[in-house]
Design an enzyme around this catalytic site. Structure first.
Site, PDB file in Angstrom:
ATOM      1  N   LYS A 173       2.680  -1.330  33.695  1.00 32.31           N
ATOM      2  CA  LYS A 173       3.087  -0.156  34.422  1.00 32.31           C
ATOM      3  C   LYS A 173       2.216   0.039  35.550  1.00 32.31           C
ATOM      4  O   LYS A 173       0.905  -0.114  35.476  1.00 32.31           O
ATOM      5  CB  LYS A 173       2.723   0.937  33.580  1.00 32.31           C
ATOM      6  CG  LYS A 173       3.363   2.238  34.284  1.00 32.31           C
ATOM      7  CD  LYS A 173       3.303   3.561  33.232  1.00 32.31           C
ATOM      8  CE  LYS A 173       3.593   5.008  33.766  1.00 32.31           C
ATOM      9  NZ  LYS A 173       3.696   6.131  32.878  1.00 32.31           N
ATOM     10  N   SER A 216       7.689   8.534  32.238  1.00 29.51           N
ATOM     11  CA  SER A 216       7.354   7.830  33.497  1.00 29.51           C
ATOM     12  C   SER A 216       7.209   6.458  33.131  1.00 29.51           C
ATOM     13  O   SER A 216       6.978   5.850  34.192  1.00 29.51           O
ATOM     14  CB  SER A 216       5.956   8.576  33.878  1.00 29.51           C
ATOM     15  OG  SER A 216       4.824   8.012  33.185  1.00 29.51           O
ATOM     16  N   SER A 268       5.764   9.880  28.124  1.00 29.14           N
ATOM     17  CA  SER A 268       5.873   8.685  29.177  1.00 29.14           C
ATOM     18  C   SER A 268       6.199   7.367  28.580  1.00 29.14           C
ATOM     19  O   SER A 268       6.714   6.578  29.276  1.00 29.14           O
ATOM     20  CB  SER A 268       4.980   8.774  30.294  1.00 29.14           C
ATOM     21  OG  SER A 268       5.076   9.942  31.091  1.00 29.14           O
TER      22      SER A 268
END
Length: 472
Positions: A79, A155, A179
């Site tokens: 990420k 996210s 997330s």
């Protein structure tokens, strides 16, 4: 697009057996990125040359019988919140200059690199990982393996979409309010938010002790395997916990017979679940009951901590943006700017301490609740994935916390929480089951998830974009 999606566990076994090698599997993952990324926008940066070079080195180690770990050579994505040596970490923001030295790995990245994992590239995230869908002014919106016109959630939406499509066997994400679990639920993948401190973070998150890092995989077994790599102290994180005394794989297959399982379809909140979510959740509970768990419907007696969460979350967001100058709010995601102005800039130190008091009370209540129950089951999300480009499902208020009621409370309490796929809607959108345990019970949470996956096949369901009979 190639529908083959080997797990990290399967790849490690195949490398050991010599039936495939890291170079072949890295090339296959890169092809899947090339074939599928235009559809979903899950990966913003691919290091093809670096990945192939690392795969060659891994293949040589396997050939010598000296792999660095059981997952040496497994293709992996990261990420784009976690700093990575040699690669820009842009955090979805136009405020960040890519042209600067990138000389350090975050602890999670360092542990994966030390294990010999082949790092392919970086996954998309909303700006500074601030919300529950993945879109940004810098990189655009991220779609879903089950329909490019659906959101992947956020996210860590890019990581979840990449894992779902086999663009690498697994990824590592961050979770400050859901997330990793939100996108896992929306994409039919697995994600664990560990006990706070079990996986070190550096640099420290501006969202403080709400923020966790954890594995994003296709199976619970892979999540346990990755936790063995990640749950090691790092001297740069002063809040990191000691490593577990044993492997997360030990006892993973022990089942749920005799466990006390609390079931809360709405967590005691005024939440309206999609009827198909309710159905899938009830069926998942029945699976665990049939496996021998003592199941009882029980709410932990929490009040929705959303106001306190907003104070903690958006004062952190305000601090993120502050170094970029007085006009920074005019250059970021307008939704983030509005939230900072509403919840972040006007809060006082006293407000912050009041929010922390709410947090401590919730932690106390959950601690006592787990004296009675080993784990708590909830839906991960009250609805399946909704259309790309929206900031909230139809009929829900726009703040992302309005439609994620089952995730952020457990960032407040720092408990481990696992999302596993537990069904599909009639129009083939994934549904997630959340397993929550007391602090430090990460292995137990994984054990419950594994017991569920051993009796179901939802984790093996083929996403729409990989199924030629349903491909859009």
């Amino acid at each position: 697009m190639d529908a083959r999606r080997p797990t990290a566990t399967e790849l490690g076994a195949a490398f050991a057996a010599g039936t495939t090698d890291p170079v072949a599997e890295t090339r296959a993952a890169l092809v899947r990125i090339e074939d599928g990324n235009d559809a979903v926008n899950a990966i913003l940066f691919t290091d093809t040359d670096g990945a192939l070079a690392a795969a060659e080195e891994s293949a040589a180690r396997w050939e010598r019988g000296a792999p660095l770990s059981p997952v040496d050579g497994v293709p992996t994505t990261i990420k784009d919140i976690l700093i990575t040596r040699g690669w820009p970490t842009l955090r979805g923001s136009r405020l960040i200059d890519a042209d600067q030295p990138w000389e350090e790995d975050a602890p999670t990245v360092a542990r994966l690199r030390e294990a010999g994992c082949v790092l392919l590239g970086k996954n998309t995230t909303p700006e500074f990982a601030w919300k529950g869908v993945t879109d940004s002014l810098r990189h655009g919106a991220t779609g879903n393996p089950w329909g490019a016109g659906l959101t992947a959630g956020g996210s860590s939406g890019g990581a979840a979409a990449a894992v779902g499509l086999g663009m690498g066997a697994w990824s590592v994400g961050t979770d400050g309010g859901g997330s990793v679990r939100i996108p896992a639920s929306f994409t039919g993948t697995v994600a664990l938010k560990p006990t706070f401190g079990q996986v070190p973070l550096y640099p420290a998150s501006p969202y403080g002790t709400l923020a966790h890092a954890g594995p994003m995989t296709r199976t619970v077994r892979d999540a346990a395997l990755m936790m063995d790599l990640l749950a090691r102290p790092d001297p740069r994180d002063w809040s990191a916990l000691a490593p577990p005394v044993r492997s997360y794989l030990d006892g993973l297959d022990a089942g749920v017979a005799g466990l006390r399982v609390a079931v809360s379809p709405r967590l005691g909140f005024d939440v309206r679940n999609d009827p198909e979510v309710d159905r899938a959740f009830r069926e998942a509970v029945d699976v665990l009951a049939d496996a021998g768990a003592h199941v009882e419907e029980a709410d932990p007696g929490l009040e929705d901590p959303v106001d306190a969460f907003h104070t903690l979350w958006f004062t952190g967001a305000a601090k993120v943006v502050q170094p970029y100058g007085p006009d920074a709010l005019d250059r970021i995601d307008p939704g983030l700017a509005d939230a900072i102005r509403t919840f972040g800039l006007e809060r006082t130190a006293s407000d912050y301490l009041d929010a922390m008091a709410v947090r401590m009370e919730h932690g106390r209540r959950m601690g006592l609740f787990h004296q009675e129950y080993d784990v708590l089951l909830t839906p991960t999300m009250p609805m399946p994935a909704f259309p790309l480009g929206r900031q909230a499902p139809q009929g829900w208020p726009e703040p992302w916390t309005s439609w994620t009621p089952y995730t952020y409370p457990f960032n407040m309490t720092q408990q481990p929480a696992l999302s596993v796929p537990c069904g599909l809607t009639a129009d083939r959108r994934p549904i997630g089951l959340q397993v929550v345990g007391p602090r430090h019970a990460d292995a137990l949470v994984l054990r419950v998830g594994e017991a569920y996956q051993a009796r179901t096949g939802w984790h093996d369901a083929v996403p729409t974009l990989l199924d030629p009979e349903t491909e859009e």
